[in-house]
Design a protein around this motif. Structure first.
Motif: not given
Length: 243
Positions: A152-174
């Motif tokens: 929960a704490k990690l999710l809150r830290s991800l939600a607080r920032v104005k820009l979240l960069i998620l680099d290099d997604w894929g190609p594996e199925t989640l």
């Protein structure tokens, strides 16, 4: 003028920029012709510059960007389908203010991560909070956090920032768990912050990459429909530079 007590007072108040400017102006013979208002204006301007630089440095450290990239150093000459007008518009960071997203796709070696970090660096300069994660590492970190109570704490830290960069997604199925994690991240940031995603996988294939149709619909509806897109193509920049 009592120089040393004034400098000590400015330092004690934490006005280090003003203290330096006060000392510099005191050593400049031309500054003696300035009016009191002009002198004060220069001191305040220097203090604001120093504080802005410190905020930028703190945001850049917290962002943990992968590349020391800058929008001023972007190569528009190489044929890779990068729209100069669009990228310069994105460098203005208005899309972050409006909580819109950005998707950069293309084959390996076309500079997706570098461009993402350049925009992240510019966002730090514009006083936006930024956080960079490689997608595989973030999913692994979330899995560990779920096990040790930090989820929960990690999710809150991800939600607080104005820009979240998620680099290099894929190609594996989640996995189902990873798909739900991504939905939580995207849901928390809807109309509250921006997401920048880079991927080698074209956007039309993302639905299959998420795996669960209902979760994929929810994620893509929030992530893709309000997003700018940069679709790169051509030969790897690494190969051309090596040659």
């Amino acid at each position: 003028m009592l120089v040393h007590p004034t400098l000590d007072t400015l330092q004690a108040l934490g006005l280090h920029g003003m203290a330096k400017a006060f000392k510099d102006l005191g050593q400049n013979p031309e500054a003696r012709a300035l009016e009191h208002a002009e002198w004060l204006g220069l001191l305040l301007e220097h203090e604001m510059t120093v504080r802005h630089q410190k905020r930028f440095e703190a945001r850049a450290r917290a962002a943990k960007l992968r590349h020391p990239a800058s929008v001023e150093d972007v190569d528009y000459r190489t044929a890779r389908g990068l729209d100069r007008a669009l990228f310069l518009e994105l460098a203005g960071c208005d899309w972050i203010t409006k909580h819109r997203n950005l998707i950069i796709t293309g084959a390996c070696g076309l500079g997706k991560s570098w461009l993402a970090c350049a925009l992240g660096h510019k966002a730090c300069r514009e006083d936006f909070s930024v956080l960079y994660y490689r997608m595989p590492r973030l999913l692994g970190t979330l899995a560990l956090a779920r096990g040790d109570g930090r989820y929960a704490k990690l999710l809150r830290s991800l939600a607080r920032v104005k820009l979240l960069i998620l680099d290099d997604w894929g190609p594996e199925t989640l996995t189902p768990e990873q798909a739900r994690d991504l939905l939580e991240i995207v849901e928390d940031r809807t109309d509250a912050g921006s997401i920048l995603v880079t991927s080698q996988v074209p956007v039309p294939c993302w639905h299959d990459m998420i795996g669960i149709p209902t979760i994929a619909d929810a994620i893509l509806d929030r992530l893709v429909h309000s997003a700018y897109r940069i679709e790169l193509s051509g030969d790897s920049l690494r190969k051309s530079r090596s040659a």
